[in-house]
Design a protein around this motif. Structure first.
Motif, PDB file in Angstrom:
ATOM      1  N   MET A   1      -3.108  -6.786 -50.897  1.00 19.10           N
ATOM      2  CA  MET A   1      -3.085  -6.019 -49.357  1.00 19.10           C
ATOM      3  C   MET A   1      -4.189  -7.167 -49.423  1.00 19.10           C
ATOM      4  SD  MET A   1      -5.998  -2.797 -49.663  1.00 19.10           S
ATOM      5  CE  MET A   1      -6.552  -3.846 -51.310  1.00 19.10           C
ATOM      6  N   VAL A   2      -4.720  -7.043 -47.980  1.00 19.93           N
ATOM      7  CA  VAL A   2      -5.456  -8.339 -46.911  1.00 19.93           C
ATOM      8  C   VAL A   2      -6.258  -7.248 -46.801  1.00 19.93           C
ATOM      9  CG1 VAL A   2      -6.345 -10.081 -45.650  1.00 19.93           C
ATOM     10  CG2 VAL A   2      -3.838  -9.776 -46.952  1.00 19.93           C
ATOM     11  N   VAL A   3      -7.992  -7.785 -46.838  1.00 22.52           N
ATOM     12  CA  VAL A   3      -8.717  -6.847 -45.950  1.00 22.52           C
ATOM     13  C   VAL A   3      -9.727  -7.851 -45.157  1.00 22.52           C
ATOM     14  CG1 VAL A   3     -11.159  -6.193 -46.549  1.00 22.52           C
ATOM     15  CG2 VAL A   3      -9.725  -5.738 -48.455  1.00 22.52           C
ATOM     16  N   ILE A   4      -9.827  -7.283 -43.849  1.00 25.43           N
ATOM     17  CA  ILE A   4      -9.717  -8.475 -42.677  1.00 25.43           C
ATOM     18  C   ILE A   4     -11.558  -7.588 -42.699  1.00 25.43           C
ATOM     19  CG2 ILE A   4     -10.127  -7.959 -40.546  1.00 25.43           C
ATOM     20  CD1 ILE A   4      -6.870  -7.302 -40.287  1.00 25.43           C
ATOM     21  N   GLY A   5     -12.660  -9.100 -42.278  1.00 29.14           N
ATOM     22  CA  GLY A   5     -14.133  -8.619 -42.842  1.00 29.14           C
ATOM     23  C   GLY A   5     -14.367  -8.842 -43.667  1.00 29.14           C
ATOM     24  N   ARG A   6     -13.337  -9.921 -44.542  1.00 23.64           N
ATOM     25  CA  ARG A   6     -15.357 -10.542 -46.067  1.00 23.64           C
ATOM     26  C   ARG A   6     -14.281 -11.302 -46.417  1.00 23.64           C
ATOM     27  NH1 ARG A   6     -14.755  -4.489 -49.024  1.00 23.64           N
ATOM     28  NH2 ARG A   6     -12.792  -5.048 -50.815  1.00 23.64           N
ATOM     29  N   GLU A   7     -14.712 -11.952 -47.130  1.00 26.99           N
ATOM     30  CA  GLU A   7     -14.133 -13.178 -48.001  1.00 26.99           C
ATOM     31  C   GLU A   7     -14.694 -12.964 -49.427  1.00 26.99           C
ATOM     32  OE1 GLU A   7     -12.498 -17.468 -47.399  1.00 26.99           O
ATOM     33  OE2 GLU A   7     -14.425 -16.994 -46.570  1.00 26.99           O
ATOM     34  N   GLY A   8     -13.784 -12.863 -50.361  1.00 25.68           N
ATOM     35  CA  GLY A   8     -14.665 -12.581 -52.284  1.00 25.68           C
ATOM     36  C   GLY A   8     -15.270 -11.465 -52.333  1.00 25.68           C
ATOM     37  N   ALA A   9     -15.732 -11.065 -51.641  1.00 22.72           N
ATOM     38  CA  ALA A   9     -16.732  -9.183 -52.346  1.00 22.72           C
ATOM     39  C   ALA A   9     -15.526  -8.163 -52.311  1.00 22.72           C
ATOM     40  CB  ALA A   9     -17.723  -9.319 -51.119  1.00 22.72           C
ATOM     41  N   THR A  10     -15.720  -7.639 -52.928  1.00 26.27           N
ATOM     42  CA  THR A  10     -15.646  -6.482 -53.325  1.00 26.27           C
ATOM     43  C   THR A  10     -16.378  -5.046 -52.739  1.00 26.27           C
ATOM     44  OG1 THR A  10     -16.292  -5.781 -55.648  1.00 26.27           O
ATOM     45  CG2 THR A  10     -14.931  -6.563 -55.741  1.00 26.27           C
ATOM     46  N   GLY A  11     -15.641  -3.315 -52.272  1.00 26.35           N
ATOM     47  CA  GLY A  11     -16.548  -2.832 -51.994  1.00 26.35           C
ATOM     48  C   GLY A  11     -15.574  -1.715 -51.035  1.00 26.35           C
ATOM     49  N   ALA A  12     -16.412  -0.573 -50.279  1.00 30.62           N
ATOM     50  CA  ALA A  12     -14.991   0.029 -49.372  1.00 30.62           C
ATOM     51  C   ALA A  12     -14.846  -0.638 -48.563  1.00 30.62           C
ATOM     52  CB  ALA A  12     -16.156   0.435 -48.836  1.00 30.62           C
ATOM     53  N   THR A  13     -13.368   0.288 -48.278  1.00 31.88           N
ATOM     54  CA  THR A  13     -13.058  -0.388 -47.385  1.00 31.88           C
ATOM     55  C   THR A  13     -11.547   0.467 -46.215  1.00 31.88           C
ATOM     56  OG1 THR A  13     -10.169  -0.745 -48.666  1.00 31.88           O
ATOM     57  CG2 THR A  13     -11.704  -2.426 -48.795  1.00 31.88           C
ATOM     58  N   ALA A  14     -11.176   0.719 -44.884  1.00 27.42           N
ATOM     59  CA  ALA A  14     -10.489   1.112 -44.549  1.00 27.42           C
ATOM     60  C   ALA A  14      -9.144   0.737 -44.317  1.00 27.42           C
ATOM     61  CB  ALA A  14     -10.988   1.473 -43.163  1.00 27.42           C
ATOM     62  N   ARG A  15      -7.952   1.828 -44.402  1.00 29.79           N
ATOM     63  CA  ARG A  15      -6.153   1.318 -43.976  1.00 29.79           C
ATOM     64  C   ARG A  15      -6.243   1.141 -42.969  1.00 29.79           C
ATOM     65  NH1 ARG A  15      -2.013   0.959 -47.603  1.00 29.79           N
ATOM     66  NH2 ARG A  15      -3.940   0.210 -49.043  1.00 29.79           N
ATOM     67  N   LEU A  16      -6.023   0.202 -42.493  1.00 33.30           N
ATOM     68  CA  LEU A  16      -5.460  -0.014 -40.726  1.00 33.30           C
ATOM     69  C   LEU A  16      -4.288  -0.330 -40.747  1.00 33.30           C
ATOM     70  CD1 LEU A  16      -6.252  -1.291 -38.161  1.00 33.30           C
ATOM     71  CD2 LEU A  16      -6.191  -3.429 -38.867  1.00 33.30           C
ATOM     72  N   GLY A  27       4.837  -5.522 -43.283  1.00 33.09           N
ATOM     73  CA  GLY A  27       4.666  -6.782 -44.549  1.00 33.09           C
ATOM     74  C   GLY A  27       3.753  -6.062 -45.306  1.00 33.09           C
ATOM     75  N   ALA A  28       2.900  -6.639 -45.788  1.00 32.82           N
ATOM     76  CA  ALA A  28       1.612  -6.267 -47.161  1.00 32.82           C
ATOM     77  C   ALA A  28       0.821  -4.797 -46.027  1.00 32.82           C
ATOM     78  CB  ALA A  28       1.808  -7.406 -47.778  1.00 32.82           C
ATOM     79  N   ALA A  29       0.151  -4.563 -47.329  1.00 31.60           N
ATOM     80  CA  ALA A  29      -0.869  -3.510 -46.518  1.00 31.60           C
ATOM     81  C   ALA A  29      -2.463  -4.448 -46.143  1.00 31.60           C
ATOM     82  CB  ALA A  29      -1.114  -2.777 -47.613  1.00 31.60           C
ATOM     83  N   VAL A  30      -2.712  -3.839 -44.352  1.00 34.89           N
ATOM     84  CA  VAL A  30      -3.651  -4.554 -44.484  1.00 34.89           C
ATOM     85  C   VAL A  30      -5.318  -3.681 -44.121  1.00 34.89           C
ATOM     86  CG1 VAL A  30      -5.456  -5.901 -42.213  1.00 34.89           C
ATOM     87  CG2 VAL A  30      -2.771  -5.789 -43.411  1.00 34.89           C
ATOM     88  N   ASP A  31      -6.158  -3.813 -44.549  1.00 34.26           N
ATOM     89  CA  ASP A  31      -6.932  -3.011 -44.563  1.00 34.26           C
ATOM     90  C   ASP A  31      -8.400  -4.524 -43.858  1.00 34.26           C
ATOM     91  OD1 ASP A  31      -6.217  -1.526 -46.509  1.00 34.26           O
ATOM     92  OD2 ASP A  31      -7.004  -1.024 -48.225  1.00 34.26           O
ATOM     93  N   LEU A  32      -9.326  -2.769 -43.593  1.00 28.52           N
ATOM     94  CA  LEU A  32     -10.445  -3.257 -43.430  1.00 28.52           C
ATOM     95  C   LEU A  32     -11.768  -2.993 -43.762  1.00 28.52           C
ATOM     96  CD1 LEU A  32     -10.858  -1.703 -39.233  1.00 28.52           C
ATOM     97  CD2 LEU A  32     -10.170  -4.429 -39.644  1.00 28.52           C
ATOM     98  N   ASP A  33     -12.829  -3.982 -43.790  1.00 29.14           N
ATOM     99  CA  ASP A  33     -14.065  -3.786 -44.818  1.00 29.14           C
ATOM    100  C   ASP A  33     -15.343  -3.301 -43.659  1.00 29.14           C
ATOM    101  OD1 ASP A  33     -16.644  -4.793 -46.289  1.00 29.14           O
ATOM    102  OD2 ASP A  33     -17.078  -5.521 -44.689  1.00 29.14           O
ATOM    103  N   ILE A  34     -15.464  -2.000 -44.654  1.00 28.31           N
ATOM    104  CA  ILE A  34     -16.460  -0.750 -44.163  1.00 28.31           C
ATOM    105  C   ILE A  34     -17.880  -0.866 -44.837  1.00 28.31           C
ATOM    106  CG2 ILE A  34     -14.501  -0.004 -43.157  1.00 28.31           C
ATOM    107  CD1 ILE A  34     -14.730   2.822 -45.043  1.00 28.31           C
ATOM    108  N   ASP A  35     -17.402  -2.085 -45.793  1.00 30.73           N
ATOM    109  CA  ASP A  35     -18.496  -1.822 -46.991  1.00 30.73           C
ATOM    110  C   ASP A  35     -20.121  -2.707 -46.494  1.00 30.73           C
ATOM    111  OD1 ASP A  35     -19.207  -1.610 -49.462  1.00 30.73           O
ATOM    112  OD2 ASP A  35     -20.068  -3.299 -49.900  1.00 30.73           O
ATOM    113  N   ARG A  36     -19.698  -3.610 -45.530  1.00 33.82           N
ATOM    114  CA  ARG A  36     -21.073  -4.060 -44.841  1.00 33.82           C
ATOM    115  C   ARG A  36     -20.704  -3.567 -43.410  1.00 33.82           C
ATOM    116  NH1 ARG A  36     -20.762  -9.824 -45.171  1.00 33.82           N
ATOM    117  NH2 ARG A  36     -18.564  -9.786 -44.471  1.00 33.82           N
ATOM    118  N   PRO A  37     -21.736  -4.065 -42.480  1.00 35.86           N
ATOM    119  CA  PRO A  37     -22.407  -3.705 -40.719  1.00 35.86           C
ATOM    120  C   PRO A  37     -21.066  -4.857 -39.844  1.00 35.86           C
ATOM    121  CG  PRO A  37     -24.438  -4.482 -42.035  1.00 35.86           C
ATOM    122  CD  PRO A  37     -23.514  -4.379 -42.998  1.00 35.86           C
ATOM    123  N   HIS A  38     -20.596  -4.212 -38.977  1.00 35.48           N
ATOM    124  CA  HIS A  38     -19.388  -5.129 -38.226  1.00 35.48           C
ATOM    125  C   HIS A  38     -20.308  -4.618 -36.632  1.00 35.48           C
ATOM    126  CE1 HIS A  38     -17.542  -7.090 -41.401  1.00 35.48           C
ATOM    127  NE2 HIS A  38     -17.523  -5.551 -41.739  1.00 35.48           N
TER     128      HIS A  38
END
Length: 354
Positions: A1-16, A27-38
């Motif tokens: 799984m790839v998380v868009i919107g951050r690099e290396g950090a952990t936290g809440a995500t939303a499946r895009l 292909g592989a699942a893609v999530d969005l970072d929702i742990d930090r402001p965007h």
């Protein structure tokens, strides 16, 4: 799984969704970072899936902890969420008159704050906290009759909108445990802009003053309708200064050319569906980052539901197919054939379900 919107950090995500391979395979699942402001911008021509994508993000935020998602819904596309088995509340928007400052009152009424009726409305908004109080203050003001009459007529117009109430929407409602949908489908552009200006200001101030320990996410559909009116300054503050207090803003629009260049340049998450307007494509190309090599137009998807996602935090580009919604989508375009089938079904069954 790839998380868009951050690099290396952990936290809440939303499946895009999932990656879209060149051959169209999944292909592989893609999530969005929702742990930090965007700051997000979802763009695409009508019917390309931008409102649907905004709903996918709303679903992800609804399932997360520590956030307060608020959807501004000018078309009624999100009202079906209240009938779903989710913690979504559709609110009939109303705001306090003093949620707008004197300058905003002049803007929403189309008045020059330095002349005649505009200056009088400015003073009334400075002196009184309710719309009724403002109207009484104007009636008692020692000014020329023509000036008082003009101000009175403009304030009567504002009263006819039905959005200014002494109680208004409370911050606690906006920052509650669940999704808040502001149904503005019955409002014209000016009253809708007044509500958005008040709500954006309330969410931002709630974080600055520590009135909420949740991180607000403001999702605005048909955002081009709000970027040149009374909501322009509050939205600009969200976009340019929201990271420090922890507020996020995601705008969805079919006309990125109508969105202020500052907003486009400040966006760290761009989700681009199909676009064909030269002006809209040029607006995005003007803010194209250096790491996005090649022709931007050639990278835009052709299929509804596919998206080009530009992640400025990690300086990466992703070709994604947005996942299916788990909740009802109210943004689909009606078709005459469907309506005919519904009428025929009702004629056969007498309007009852079998």
């Amino acid at each position: 799984m790839v998380v868009i919107g951050r690099e290396g950090a952990t936290g809440a995500t939303a499946r895009l969704g999932h990656y879209r391979a060149r051959d169209g395979s999944r292909g592989a699942a893609v999530d969005l970072d929702i742990d930090r402001p965007h700051v997000g911008l979802v763009v695409g021509k009508r019917g390309s899936g931008k409102t649907y994508t905004l709903g996918v993000l709303a679903e992800g935020l609804l399932a997360a902890e520590g956030v307060a998602p608020v959807v501004v819904d000018p078309m009624g596309a999100f009202t079906p969420l209240s009938a779903a088995d989710v913690s979504a509340t559709v609110v009939d928007p109303s705001v306090r008159a003093d949620a707008l400052d004197p300058r905003q009152w002049c803007t929403v009424l189309g008045l020059d704050p330095e002349r005649g009726a505009g200056a009088l409305v400015w003073r009334a908004a400075s002196e009184r906290a309710t719309l009724g109080g403002m109207r009484s203050w104007v009636a008692d003001a020692d000014v020329a009759a023509s000036t008082a009459r003009a101000a009175t007529n403009h304030l009567a117009l504002a009263a006819s909108w039905g959005v200014f109430e002494p109680s208004g929407i409370e911050v606690e409602t906006l920052c509650s445990d669940g999704l808040t949908v502001l149904d503005m489908s019955e409002f014209a552009s000016r009253p809708a802009g007044a509500v958005l200006a008040a709500v954006a200001t309330a969410l931002y101030d709630a974080r600055v003053t520590d009135r909420t320990d949740r991180l607000p996410w403001l999702l605005v559909d048909e955002a081009h309708a709000f970027t040149d009116g009374v909501a322009r300054r509050p939205l600009r503050r969200f976009v340019t200064r929201g990271r420090q207090p922890g507020v996020s803003c995601v705008l969805a629009t079919q006309r990125p050319s109508a969105v202020p260049p500052t907003t486009v340049s400040q966006t760290d998450l761009l989700v681009a569906h199909r676009l064909t307007s030269t002006a809209d494509i040029d607006a995005l190309q003007a803010a194209q980052p250096t790491y996005l090599d090649g022709d931007f137009t050639a990278r835009l998807p052709e299929t509804t539901g596919d998206a080009l996602v530009v992640d400025d935090d990690t300086e990466s580009v992703h070709h994604v197919t947005v996942r299916e919604r788990r909740t009802p989508h109210g943004g689909e375009t009606p078709r005459a054939s469907d309506l005919k089938a519904d009428r025929e079904h009702e004629a056969r069954t007498g309007g009852s379900e079998i």
